[in-house]
Design a protein around this motif. Structure first.
Motif, mmCIF file in Angstrom:
data_model
loop_
_atom_site.group_PDB
_atom_site.id
_atom_site.type_symbol
_atom_site.label_atom_id
_atom_site.label_comp_id
_atom_site.label_asym_id
_atom_site.label_seq_id
_atom_site.Cartn_x
_atom_site.Cartn_y
_atom_site.Cartn_z
ATOM 1 N N LYS A 121 50.372 22.771 17.596
ATOM 2 C CA LYS A 121 51.573 23.310 18.234
ATOM 3 C C LYS A 121 51.211 24.347 19.301
ATOM 4 O O LYS A 121 51.781 24.353 20.399
ATOM 5 C CB LYS A 121 52.470 23.943 17.170
ATOM 6 N N ALA A 122 50.251 25.186 18.982
ATOM 7 C CA ALA A 122 49.848 26.247 19.906
ATOM 8 C C ALA A 122 49.177 25.675 21.155
ATOM 9 O O ALA A 122 49.467 26.082 22.275
ATOM 10 C CB ALA A 122 48.911 27.227 19.203
ATOM 11 N N ILE A 123 48.276 24.668 20.962
ATOM 12 C CA ILE A 123 47.568 24.137 22.136
ATOM 13 C C ILE A 123 48.497 23.275 22.987
ATOM 14 O O ILE A 123 48.330 23.200 24.220
ATOM 15 C CB ILE A 123 46.298 23.361 21.692
ATOM 16 N N ASP A 124 49.470 22.619 22.362
ATOM 17 C CA ASP A 124 50.458 21.846 23.133
ATOM 18 C C ASP A 124 51.237 22.777 24.061
ATOM 19 O O ASP A 124 51.535 22.415 25.215
ATOM 20 C CB ASP A 124 51.419 21.102 22.198
ATOM 21 N N TYR A 125 51.587 23.936 23.537
ATOM 22 C CA TYR A 125 52.300 24.921 24.384
ATOM 23 C C TYR A 125 51.424 25.286 25.594
ATOM 24 O O TYR A 125 51.917 25.376 26.722
ATOM 25 C CB TYR A 125 52.634 26.174 23.574
ATOM 26 N N CYS A 126 50.145 25.500 25.345
ATOM 27 C CA CYS A 126 49.226 25.904 26.425
ATOM 28 C C CYS A 126 49.120 24.809 27.490
ATOM 29 O O CYS A 126 49.037 25.098 28.690
ATOM 30 C CB CYS A 126 47.848 26.191 25.857
ATOM 31 N N ILE A 127 49.099 23.522 27.040
ATOM 32 C CA ILE A 127 48.962 22.403 27.983
ATOM 33 C C ILE A 127 50.260 22.210 28.765
ATOM 34 O O ILE A 127 50.247 22.043 29.993
ATOM 35 C CB ILE A 127 48.569 21.120 27.227
ATOM 36 N N ARG A 173 52.759 24.344 29.246
ATOM 37 C CA ARG A 173 53.194 25.521 30.019
ATOM 38 C C ARG A 173 52.020 26.178 30.774
ATOM 39 O O ARG A 173 52.073 27.361 31.062
ATOM 40 C CB ARG A 173 53.805 26.563 29.066
ATOM 41 N N PHE A 174 51.018 25.389 31.071
ATOM 42 C CA PHE A 174 49.806 25.976 31.642
ATOM 43 C C PHE A 174 50.053 26.664 32.984
ATOM 44 O O PHE A 174 50.750 26.135 33.842
ATOM 45 C CB PHE A 174 48.726 24.909 31.814
ATOM 46 N N LYS A 175 49.471 27.843 33.109
ATOM 47 C CA LYS A 175 49.437 28.583 34.371
ATOM 48 C C LYS A 175 48.013 29.110 34.550
ATOM 49 O O LYS A 175 47.318 29.392 33.575
ATOM 50 C CB LYS A 175 50.412 29.765 34.324
ATOM 51 N N GLU A 176 47.589 29.231 35.795
ATOM 52 C CA GLU A 176 46.253 29.748 36.071
ATOM 53 C C GLU A 176 46.091 31.142 35.462
ATOM 54 O O GLU A 176 46.967 31.996 35.602
ATOM 55 C CB GLU A 176 45.997 29.817 37.574
ATOM 56 N N ASN A 177 44.968 31.348 34.788
ATOM 57 C CA ASN A 177 44.704 32.650 34.164
ATOM 58 C C ASN A 177 43.193 32.849 34.059
ATOM 59 O O ASN A 177 42.426 31.928 34.355
ATOM 60 C CB ASN A 177 45.361 32.732 32.771
ATOM 61 N N ASN A 178 42.791 34.020 33.641
ATOM 62 C CA ASN A 178 41.353 34.329 33.571
ATOM 63 C C ASN A 178 40.776 34.168 32.169
ATOM 64 O O ASN A 178 39.656 34.616 31.905
ATOM 65 C CB ASN A 178 41.078 35.747 34.090
ATOM 66 N N SER A 211 40.949 27.466 31.092
ATOM 67 C CA SER A 211 41.411 26.474 32.076
ATOM 68 C C SER A 211 42.170 25.368 31.351
ATOM 69 O O SER A 211 42.122 25.264 30.118
ATOM 70 C CB SER A 211 40.211 25.883 32.823
ATOM 71 N N LEU A 212 42.832 24.516 32.121
ATOM 72 C CA LEU A 212 43.540 23.384 31.513
ATOM 73 C C LEU A 212 42.545 22.455 30.825
ATOM 74 O O LEU A 212 42.834 21.889 29.759
ATOM 75 C CB LEU A 212 44.331 22.623 32.590
ATOM 76 N N GLU A 224 40.367 20.042 25.847
ATOM 77 C CA GLU A 224 39.194 19.843 24.991
ATOM 78 C C GLU A 224 39.465 20.332 23.574
ATOM 79 O O GLU A 224 39.070 19.684 22.591
ATOM 80 C CB GLU A 224 37.997 20.582 25.593
ATOM 81 N N ILE A 225 40.166 21.476 23.453
ATOM 82 C CA ILE A 225 40.508 21.991 22.120
ATOM 83 C C ILE A 225 41.450 21.041 21.401
ATOM 84 O O ILE A 225 41.285 20.734 20.207
ATOM 85 C CB ILE A 225 41.128 23.418 22.223
ATOM 86 N N LYS A 226 42.433 20.472 22.132
ATOM 87 C CA LYS A 226 43.367 19.554 21.500
ATOM 88 C C LYS A 226 42.641 18.303 21.006
ATOM 89 O O LYS A 226 42.891 17.829 19.885
ATOM 90 C CB LYS A 226 44.454 19.156 22.489
#
Length: 475
Positions: free
Chosen positions: A445-451, A453-458, A461-462, A467-469
């Motif tokens: 659930k957490a990694i799906d949110y990241c994919i 709603r992805f935004k560039e950050n430090n 990366s996408l 890869e984690i998913k």
């Protein structure tokens, strides 16, 4: 009985006016002989000396932010043409960096240096070598009875006086120590030339007299006259043998000649004279006492500085962090709490990061539960500006305390507390779930949110998120 009435005649009145006028003219004449001017911050005074029977030049440099409500040690330089400019420069930088306290600097300028500073080498058998010759005797009186009282009357002084001399005037400095009327605490003699009878006299004085706190620095040059080096070595022996608890003496030898010894040794000399200013060298010994209190230790240092130098000293931020680092080396919770309390009292910590600072120091001394407690307090008090304040306790929970499940719960609460960090927090939840094989559904659930709603950050990366998913789905 009738009182007799005295009548003043016109002539008597005229006589009184003439007398008053004469006194006024004398006063004006005396006043006009003493003058003062200021150039580039240096005050130059011309005064009439009753001992030399001529006009003398005195130069004075006040601290940049001189305050008449504060007290200042005074540094008197003989050989004003040579020593006043260089001493002023050295003192300026040493005070700028708070190595020594702010001081008033006074330059004594000689009209006839040879006459005024000639050492007594026994050329006049009527004068013992432990006494001044006529010229240097007048210089002593001029200094002690005219210049010092004038400075003490006109400026805000602390009562701690230093005198500096070079060559002939270094010998003068040595000889003035053992005079009962001297009112100096610090003595700097750059390459003095002394007879053994004169050094013996000093040794006898140090063994018999109860001195106020006294500092004596002597420098010698390997390229200088061998008799001057021998004088320094004789003084060095006296310094090491002295049992006078109020006396501190130091002799240093430099690869220098007669003239370049001044710049090479003066900095060391000034630091030695003020070696008890902000001196925390005894901290590691004092702290061994079971009843040791850091607050009391600092208070005693302030009292000592006032007693010796006559100044009010307040702990500064740089010295505080020096003591803090010494405490951290001890890894003692009680001491750390004491030093942190001192930091809070003196407002050395940014109020918005107080708990975060405390947490990081607790981490440094490996008191991880206390560190976590303070990270949480930082957040509870509302002092969090970015994800850093949540990431640090999360890392502490996962890596140091090995409480990964609690770490995930912590980040879930963090999302509600700080929604701006939701992307980063979800990535950390997913990453932790994968690494420690915890709560797979929460991880997905957490990694799906990241994919989605992805935004560039430090932080990631996408590609990292995908890869984690993939890895979570494989498990």
């Amino acid at each position: 009985m009738k009182h007799k009435i005295f009548e003043i005649t016109i002539m008597e009145k005229i006589g009184l006016h003439i007398l008053k006028l004469a006194f006024l003219l004398i006063s004006i004449n005396v006043f006009s002989q003493n003058s003062s001017s200021v150039t580039n911050g240096t005050i130059t005074k011309k005064i009439i000396s009753q001992y030399f029977k001529n006009k003398r030049t005195i130069k004075i440099l006040l601290p940049e932010k001189y305050d008449a409500n504060k007290n200042y040690p005074v540094i008197y330089t003989l050989d004003g043409f040579e020593l006043f400019p260089i001493a002023s420069s050295y003192v300026n930088f040493l005070t700028k960096y708070d190595v020594i306290p702010n001081c008033i600097i006074v330059g004594i300028y000689h009209n006839n240096r040879n006459y005024e500073t000639m050492p007594n080498y026994g050329s006049d058998i009527r004068i013992p070598v432990t006494e001044f010759l006529e010229g240097s005797g007048n210089l002593k009186s001029h200094l002690l009875e005219e210049v010092v009282p004038m400075i003490e009357k006109q400026y805000s002084v602390s009562g701690f006086n230093v005198i500096i001399g070079h060559s002939n005037t270094a010998t003068f400095v040595n000889e003035i120590i053992s005079k009962n009327e001297n009112n100096f605490n610090g003595f700097i003699a750059i390459t003095p030339d002394l007879l053994k009878k004169q050094t013996d006299y000093l040794e006898k004085h140090l063994s018999e007299k109860q001195l106020k706190q006294t500092y004596y620095f002597v420098s010698s040059g390997l390229k200088d006259d061998k008799y001057r080096l021998e004088s320094g070595i004789m003084l060095d022996t006296i310094f090491h043998n002295s049992k006078n608890t109020n006396f501190k003496g130091l002799h240093k030898i430099y690869s220098a000649g007669h003239l370049d010894l001044v710049p090479k040794s003066l900095n060391d000399a000034l630091m030695f004279i003020f070696s008890d200013y902000k001196n925390y060298d005894d901290f590691n010994d004092k702290v061994l006492n079971s009843k040791f209190s850091i607050s009391n230790y600092i208070d005693q240092k302030s009292i000592l500085n006032n007693k010796i130098y006559g100044i009010n000293y307040k702990l500064n931020e740089e010295d505080f962090y020096y003591l803090l680092n010494l405490v951290l080396e001890k890894k003692d919770r009680k001491l750390f709490e004491q030093i942190f309390e001192v930091g809070e009292k003196n407002k050395f910590f940014n109020k918005d990061d107080k708990y975060a600072s405390k947490a990081q120091y607790y981490e440094e001394i490996k008191l991880y539960d206390e560190a976590l407690k303070n990270w949480k307090l930082q957040i509870e008090k509302g002092f969090y500006k970015n994800t850093f304040y949540f990431e640090r306790p999360f890392i502490l929970l996962t890596k140091k305390l090995k409480r990964q499940k609690e770490a995930i719960v912590f980040l879930e609460k963090a999302i509600k507390k700080y929604p701006e960090g939701k992307l980063i927090f979800n990535y950390l939840i997913a990453q932790t779930s994968l690494k420690y094989s915890l709560k797979k559904n929460k991880g997905i659930k957490a990694i799906d949110y990241c994919i989605n709603r992805f935004k560039e950050n430090n932080k990631f990366s996408l590609k990292d998120a995908l890869e984690i998913k993939s890895n979570i789905n494989k498990n």
